[in-house]
Design a protein around this motif. Sequence first.
Motif, PDB file in Angstrom:
ATOM      1  N   GLY A  90       0.850  -1.191   0.000  1.00  0.00           N
ATOM      2  CA  GLY A  90       0.000   0.000   0.000  1.00  0.00           C
ATOM      3  C   GLY A  90       0.880   1.233   0.000  1.00  0.00           C
ATOM      4  N   ASP A  91       0.541   2.215   0.846  1.00  0.00           N
ATOM      5  CA  ASP A  91       1.318   3.450   0.876  1.00  0.00           C
ATOM      6  C   ASP A  91       2.568   3.278   1.725  1.00  0.00           C
ATOM      7  N   VAL A  92       3.212   4.410   2.068  1.00  0.00           N
ATOM      8  CA  VAL A  92       4.485   4.349   2.790  1.00  0.00           C
ATOM      9  C   VAL A  92       4.328   3.850   4.219  1.00  0.00           C
ATOM     10  N   HIS A  93       3.107   3.797   4.719  1.00  0.00           N
ATOM     11  CA  HIS A  93       2.873   3.320   6.084  1.00  0.00           C
ATOM     12  C   HIS A  93       2.480   1.842   6.114  1.00  0.00           C
ATOM     13  N   PHE A 161       6.995   8.105  -2.038  1.00  0.00           N
ATOM     14  CA  PHE A 161       6.792   9.189  -1.080  1.00  0.00           C
ATOM     15  C   PHE A 161       5.360   9.112  -0.578  1.00  0.00           C
ATOM     16  N   ALA A 162       5.053   9.918   0.433  1.00  0.00           N
ATOM     17  CA  ALA A 162       3.707   9.900   1.007  1.00  0.00           C
ATOM     18  C   ALA A 162       2.702  10.503   0.041  1.00  0.00           C
ATOM     19  N   GLY A 214       6.349   9.222   6.712  1.00  0.00           N
ATOM     20  CA  GLY A 214       6.606   7.840   6.349  1.00  0.00           C
ATOM     21  C   GLY A 214       8.026   7.377   6.568  1.00  0.00           C
ATOM     22  N   ASN A 215       8.883   8.237   7.086  1.00  0.00           N
ATOM     23  CA  ASN A 215      10.252   7.826   7.388  1.00  0.00           C
ATOM     24  C   ASN A 215      10.319   7.335   8.828  1.00  0.00           C
ATOM     25  N   TYR A 216      10.406   6.018   8.993  1.00  0.00           N
ATOM     26  CA  TYR A 216      10.404   5.416  10.331  1.00  0.00           C
ATOM     27  C   TYR A 216      11.803   5.073  10.827  1.00  0.00           C
TER      28      TYR A 216
END
Length: 625
Positions: A90-93, A161-162, A214-216
């Motif tokens: 899915g997305d960045v998360h 990217f988000a 989204g940068n963990y």
Amino acid sequence: MASTNRYSFETSWGATRLGGETRFRLWAPSASRIELAIQAKASLDFMAMDKVEGGWWEVITDRVPLGGGYGFRVNGDLVVPDPAARAQTGDVHALSELVEPTAYQWSSTDWRGRAWEEAVFYELHTGTFTPEGTFDGVITKLDYLKELGITAIELMPVAQFAGRRGWGYDGVLLYCPHEVYGGAEGLKRLVDAAHQRGLMVFLDVVYNHFGPDGNYIGAYAPEFFHEEIHTPWGAAIAYDETPVRQFMIENALFWLEEYQIDGLRLDAIDSIKDTTDTPLVKELAATVRERFPDRHVHLTTEDDRNITWHVERGEKGEPQLISGEWNDDFHHCAHVLATHEAEGYYADYSRHSVEQMAKCLATGFVYQGELSEHRERNVGEKSGHLPPTAFVNFIQNHDQIGNRAFGDRLTDLGSRRTVECLQAILLLSPQIPLMFMGEEFGDPDPFCFFTDFHGELGDLVRDGRRAEFGKFSAFHDEEARKLIPDPNAETTFRDSRLDWSIPDRPTYRRRLELTRRLLEIRQRVIVPLLHDVAPNSGSWTASDGSRAFVVSWKLKAGQVLHLFANLDDEPWAIPEGVAKADLTCGDLVHAYPKGADVELQGAILPGPSVVFRLDAQRMIAGPSA
């Protein structure tokens, strides 16, 4: 390399296929526990990972099937995606998706790239270049670009990217082509299709920061960043840590190997705050040169310091590290000459733009150690010893258009004659030229800055952008700043799409034909002369009191290319120091407008106009520095 037509690159980070199993690795030196999160039917399963030497966590398992989702659980709490994921569910998360890197079968297996001197760049944004906004959409325009005379398409960043809209410079999953563009398979199809047509593909990559959403990485590896060292985007990346350095250098190799990309543009390397003795760019470029000896692979950089160590040439004139530096000085001179703007960084160019343009064309940078009043410091190093091909010139690019309040293009800001003169200078001078999408037909529509952030972050981005323009006279008033488009509004994105009906209109079709003609001349006349250019090849002279100048370059085998340019509205009487015989020397390469070369023979250059001539012997311009 898995086979002759299937490519993969093994990384230190993330997932590596080992037959029927997969090795998963994450660097998290201060974490007390890391588990592999495995997507199950109704929930997540977790599998303990082993902590091994150097702060790495690792596990080898067959429990994650191809196409399955996975991630990492940190200290029994937060589940994060793989920072080196090749795809996302899915997305960045969301969870990352396990893919087989060698699934794609390449058709253009005999492609070895093109020589640097042949490069004519066409910078494009995948999401706005075509109505589809995808890699497959770009493929539909490759024949058009080839016929135009383009040899290299340059993609603005595509790492995930988000959100679904953005320039790409806020990427957070640097190994993962954004799914909204077509993901990994779509990008490989695009590169393959370009190579089948003889076109190079370059990719813009960002190694100076991660995006804000989204940068963990900081949650499980705070050691990845130096909180005490600041950049325009936050804490600096800790390049003194070996795994961090590996993450970025391997990312460059990954694009070049697994995706068969021909070259990379390294974004804003002046903002890479490397505390080691060997700059990241030096190690990265040297590694690339060593790894791909049998392919034409090229690197370019953006750097406002006007330094030269990274673009120095070898004994035979070959690039040792970086092939070409984006030359903002050339753009700024051209912009000031076309628009007369003098605010912001243009203040450094407004009073001497003609002399600066000539100097820039002849010797590389404008600022070669002089005081920049805008930056309040001395800027740059001597660059005249470098060949012209050490510089990538442009009169427009994504930054210089999109970072204007309304995303307006030079076509909308300057006179048609002046802009077309600048276009001829760009495309026929011996520097490597770059055009931004739509520039070839004089696109009048804006290309704005756009994002897809929401909530508090969306408000900060919108309000922060508007506040940045408060220092300009047109936006001192708060009400005026409210007119600046909201980057997060979908209309801002839609308004930035190219309108492909425009080049069918007579005025724009004429500009398109002019571009095509100039690029044909470049490949036929100029490119063969760009090898083996000796140091200090350029010289120049500029007029007093008008906007006219002459530049000469001594190119291959003693051939001398002369540029006569008058960007003023009034005719320019050629100075007495230039002999009449010099004005007719050699062969005419190009004159704009038609007949300008005839008037030049009478020692008058009409305005605005440009004349290029090629001579076998004489240099007719003045100083070389």
